[in-house]
Design a protein around this motif. Sequence first.
Motif, PDB file in Angstrom:
ATOM      1  N   ASN A 261       0.847  -1.193   0.000  1.00 19.85           N
ATOM      2  CA  ASN A 261       0.000   0.000   0.000  1.00 19.85           C
ATOM      3  C   ASN A 261       0.884   1.245   0.000  1.00 19.85           C
ATOM      4  N   LEU A 262       1.220   1.708  -1.188  1.00 21.20           N
ATOM      5  CA  LEU A 262       2.094   2.876  -1.308  1.00 21.20           C
ATOM      6  C   LEU A 262       1.380   4.175  -0.958  1.00 21.20           C
ATOM      7  N   ASN A 263       0.074   4.097  -0.778  1.00 19.69           N
ATOM      8  CA  ASN A 263      -0.677   5.274  -0.328  1.00 19.69           C
ATOM      9  C   ASN A 263      -0.247   5.698   1.076  1.00 19.69           C
ATOM     10  N   LEU A 264       0.405   4.798   1.798  1.00 19.17           N
ATOM     11  CA  LEU A 264       0.932   5.164   3.118  1.00 19.17           C
ATOM     12  C   LEU A 264       1.955   6.291   2.999  1.00 19.17           C
ATOM     13  N   CYS A 265       2.540   6.426   1.832  1.00 20.33           N
ATOM     14  CA  CYS A 265       3.559   7.463   1.607  1.00 20.33           C
ATOM     15  C   CYS A 265       2.962   8.851   1.386  1.00 20.33           C
ATOM     16  N   LEU A 266       1.674   8.908   1.100  1.00 18.46           N
ATOM     17  CA  LEU A 266       1.069  10.182   0.709  1.00 18.46           C
ATOM     18  C   LEU A 266       1.203  11.278   1.753  1.00 18.46           C
ATOM     19  N   SER A 267       1.105  10.932   3.006  1.00 16.84           N
ATOM     20  CA  SER A 267       1.119  11.965   4.047  1.00 16.84           C
ATOM     21  C   SER A 267       2.442  12.030   4.814  1.00 16.84           C
ATOM     22  N   ILE A 268       3.449  11.329   4.338  1.00 18.00           N
ATOM     23  CA  ILE A 268       4.727  11.286   5.059  1.00 18.00           C
ATOM     24  C   ILE A 268       5.333  12.685   5.222  1.00 18.00           C
ATOM     25  N   GLU A 269       5.326  13.461   4.169  1.00 20.79           N
ATOM     26  CA  GLU A 269       5.927  14.799   4.239  1.00 20.79           C
ATOM     27  C   GLU A 269       5.203  15.682   5.261  1.00 20.79           C
ATOM     28  N   GLU A 270       3.868  15.623   5.258  1.00 21.79           N
ATOM     29  CA  GLU A 270       3.090  16.414   6.214  1.00 21.79           C
ATOM     30  C   GLU A 270       3.351  15.965   7.644  1.00 21.79           C
ATOM     31  N   GLU A 271       3.378  14.648   7.848  1.00 23.33           N
ATOM     32  CA  GLU A 271       3.613  14.123   9.194  1.00 23.33           C
ATOM     33  C   GLU A 271       5.008  14.476   9.688  1.00 23.33           C
ATOM     34  N   ALA A 272       5.997  14.379   8.797  1.00 25.26           N
ATOM     35  CA  ALA A 272       7.370  14.733   9.181  1.00 25.26           C
ATOM     36  C   ALA A 272       7.456  16.217   9.539  1.00 25.26           C
ATOM     37  N   SER A 273       6.757  17.056   8.793  1.00 25.26           N
ATOM     38  CA  SER A 273       6.746  18.495   9.087  1.00 25.26           C
ATOM     39  C   SER A 273       6.110  18.779  10.441  1.00 25.26           C
ATOM     40  N   LEU A 274       5.029  18.062  10.747  1.00 27.71           N
ATOM     41  CA  LEU A 274       4.380  18.244  12.054  1.00 27.71           C
ATOM     42  C   LEU A 274       5.293  17.790  13.192  1.00 27.71           C
ATOM     43  N   ILE A 275       5.990  16.677  12.983  1.00 29.15           N
ATOM     44  CA  ILE A 275       6.926  16.193  13.998  1.00 29.15           C
ATOM     45  C   ILE A 275       8.021  17.225  14.223  1.00 29.15           C
ATOM     46  N   LEU A 276       8.539  17.793  13.152  1.00 27.18           N
ATOM     47  CA  LEU A 276       9.566  18.824  13.272  1.00 27.18           C
ATOM     48  C   LEU A 276       9.041  20.050  14.014  1.00 27.18           C
ATOM     49  N   ALA A 277       7.816  20.451  13.716  1.00 24.87           N
ATOM     50  CA  ALA A 277       7.224  21.611  14.387  1.00 24.87           C
ATOM     51  C   ALA A 277       7.065  21.356  15.887  1.00 24.87           C
TER      52      ALA A 277
END
Length: 88
Positions: A55-71
């Motif tokens: 399920n490569l759709n798991l990758c769709l929100s990785i950038e957003e989640e990583a940005s939130l973790i950084l914030a």
Amino acid sequence: MEDKFNPFSELSQIFVDNQRVFSQKCKDLSLRASNFADKLSKLKNQIEEDPFSANLNLCLSIEEEASLILAVAKEVEFQREKILNTLE
């Protein structure tokens, strides 16, 4: 009767407030990092087992989640500095 200003009481309250916020931010960061790690682990396992049905759709929100973790990590760092600065 008027309450007198007590600097020790005020400092104590500031420290307690900062500690509470710091604790909340740490829990939030820990939860977000754990969820992110779980998602990446799941994706990794799916790719290793069968890359054609992963399920490569798991990758769709990785950038957003990583940005939130950084914030949130930046907020934790800010709160940590705030606490350390009250001790100086």
